[in-house]
Design a protein around this motif. Structure first.
Motif, PDB file in Angstrom:
ATOM      1  N   CYS A 277     -10.137  -0.253   2.124  1.00 23.62           N
ATOM      2  CA  CYS A 277      -9.263  -0.705   3.153  1.00 23.62           C
ATOM      3  C   CYS A 277      -8.240   0.127   3.480  1.00 23.62           C
ATOM      4  O   CYS A 277      -7.679   1.024   2.856  1.00 23.62           O
ATOM      5  N   SER A 278      -8.015   0.222   4.871  1.00 18.33           N
ATOM      6  CA  SER A 278      -6.760   1.012   5.820  1.00 18.33           C
ATOM      7  C   SER A 278      -6.031   0.379   5.770  1.00 18.33           C
ATOM      8  O   SER A 278      -5.898  -0.851   6.385  1.00 18.33           O
ATOM      9  N   TYR A 279      -4.577   0.759   5.717  1.00 23.68           N
ATOM     10  CA  TYR A 279      -3.392   0.014   5.959  1.00 23.68           C
ATOM     11  C   TYR A 279      -2.430   0.772   6.789  1.00 23.68           C
ATOM     12  O   TYR A 279      -2.333   2.034   6.235  1.00 23.68           O
TER      13      TYR A 279
ATOM     14  N   TYR B 122       0.717  -1.183  -0.120  1.00 25.16           N
ATOM     15  CA  TYR B 122      -0.129   0.019   0.028  1.00 25.16           C
ATOM     16  C   TYR B 122       1.032   1.355  -0.005  1.00 25.16           C
ATOM     17  O   TYR B 122       0.507   2.250  -0.829  1.00 25.16           O
ATOM     18  N   ASN B 123       1.942   1.330   0.850  1.00 24.74           N
ATOM     19  CA  ASN B 123       2.774   2.564   0.827  1.00 24.74           C
ATOM     20  C   ASN B 123       3.501   2.835  -0.315  1.00 24.74           C
ATOM     21  O   ASN B 123       3.309   3.939  -0.884  1.00 24.74           O
TER      22      ASN B 123
ATOM     23  N   SER C  16      -5.889   9.260   4.121  1.00 29.54           N
ATOM     24  CA  SER C  16      -5.576   8.855   5.353  1.00 29.54           C
ATOM     25  C   SER C  16      -5.105   7.425   5.326  1.00 29.54           C
ATOM     26  O   SER C  16      -5.776   6.823   6.297  1.00 29.54           O
ATOM     27  N   GLY C  17      -4.183   7.095   4.531  1.00 28.92           N
ATOM     28  CA  GLY C  17      -3.595   5.613   4.653  1.00 28.92           C
ATOM     29  C   GLY C  17      -4.492   4.620   4.287  1.00 28.92           C
ATOM     30  O   GLY C  17      -4.348   3.382   4.611  1.00 28.92           O
ATOM     31  N   ALA C  18      -5.715   5.081   3.252  1.00 32.35           N
ATOM     32  CA  ALA C  18      -6.587   4.193   2.932  1.00 32.35           C
ATOM     33  C   ALA C  18      -6.746   4.170   1.363  1.00 32.35           C
ATOM     34  O   ALA C  18      -6.896   5.278   0.874  1.00 32.35           O
ATOM     35  N   LEU C  19      -7.314   3.136   0.769  1.00 33.38           N
ATOM     36  CA  LEU C  19      -7.559   3.244  -0.626  1.00 33.38           C
ATOM     37  C   LEU C  19      -9.134   2.947  -0.554  1.00 33.38           C
ATOM     38  O   LEU C  19      -9.574   1.809   0.063  1.00 33.38           O
TER      39      LEU C  19
ATOM     40  N   VAL D  48      -2.188  -2.721  11.519  1.00 29.99           N
ATOM     41  CA  VAL D  48      -3.546  -2.883  11.420  1.00 29.99           C
ATOM     42  C   VAL D  48      -4.112  -2.750   9.969  1.00 29.99           C
ATOM     43  O   VAL D  48      -3.812  -1.659   9.396  1.00 29.99           O
ATOM     44  N   ILE D  49      -4.882  -3.796   9.410  1.00 27.67           N
ATOM     45  CA  ILE D  49      -5.274  -3.579   8.112  1.00 27.67           C
ATOM     46  C   ILE D  49      -7.021  -4.027   8.178  1.00 27.67           C
ATOM     47  O   ILE D  49      -7.264  -4.802   8.828  1.00 27.67           O
ATOM     48  N   SER D  50      -7.699  -2.818   7.854  1.00 27.41           N
ATOM     49  CA  SER D  50      -9.093  -2.705   8.101  1.00 27.41           C
ATOM     50  C   SER D  50      -9.864  -2.504   7.106  1.00 27.41           C
ATOM     51  O   SER D  50      -9.728  -1.387   6.351  1.00 27.41           O
ATOM     52  N   HIS D  51     -10.932  -3.130   6.930  1.00 25.38           N
ATOM     53  CA  HIS D  51     -12.111  -2.847   6.127  1.00 25.38           C
ATOM     54  C   HIS D  51     -12.956  -1.647   6.570  1.00 25.38           C
ATOM     55  O   HIS D  51     -13.246  -1.503   7.817  1.00 25.38           O
TER      56      HIS D  51
END
Length: 174
Positions: free
Chosen positions: A167-169, A42-43, A95-98, A148-151
């Motif tokens: 998803c947030s990474y 992701y990054n 903010s860290g999410a796609l 933490v990887i979250s839906h």
């Protein structure tokens, strides 16, 4: 003891589902939206897009010039993707999410499809829900690395009638 073993198996299973893609141009957006990549993927993807979207064209994206929300950068995809049975051609980095940008759906319906039973916030101003897909803590010296990887499902006031799902990474240390 049985509960702990089941929990460990669940975490191990989640860790196995995380994929590594070292070439940002080969990232599959639908896979990224479904929380199946790891944080470094992701990054690297977000960095390859660039702060002003200068890398978007090489990745099959077109930056949308919209200044209504300075914390979110939107892109049109070259081809639509399917997310939870919905089709969209628009994604947002925030903010860290796609996040996929969906039109004319209810956020509660999208959260239900993800198996999220309770929202973190559900009122006339904002909807926000999440479910952890992958979580690890690793002790390194005197620090702990928390991954933490979250839906996530949300709405934003700057985009009425739209639902963001993806998803947030995140990685942090404490």
């Amino acid at each position: 003891m049985v509960v702990m073993a089941a929990g460990a198996a669940l975490v191990a299973g989640a860790a196995e589902r995380q994929q590594r893609q070292s070439d940002p141009q080969k990232v599959d957006v639908a896979t990224m939206l479904a929380c199946r990549y790891d944080v470094p993927t992701y990054n690297e993807y977000a960095m390859a897009l660039g702060t002003a979207g200068e890398g978007a064209a090489g990745m099959g994206l077109t930056r949308i010039a919209d200044e209504s929300n300075p914390f979110m950068h939107e892109y049109d995809l070259a081809a639509p993707v399917e997310v939870l049975g919905y089709r969209t051609q628009r994604v947002a980095l925030a903010s860290g999410a796609l996040m996929a940008v969906l039109d004319n759906v209810k956020p509660q319906e999208v959260a239900h499809k993800l198996g999220i039973e309770e929202a973190l916030r559900d009122d006339s101003f904002k909807y926000m829900a999440m479910r952890v897909a992958h979580h690890t803590q690793e002790k390194v010296g005197s620090s702990t690395i928390n991954t933490v990887i979250s839906h996530e499902v949300s709405t934003v006031v700057t985009h009425p009638g739209k639902v963001l799902v993806g998803c947030s990474y995140r990685v942090n240390t404490f």
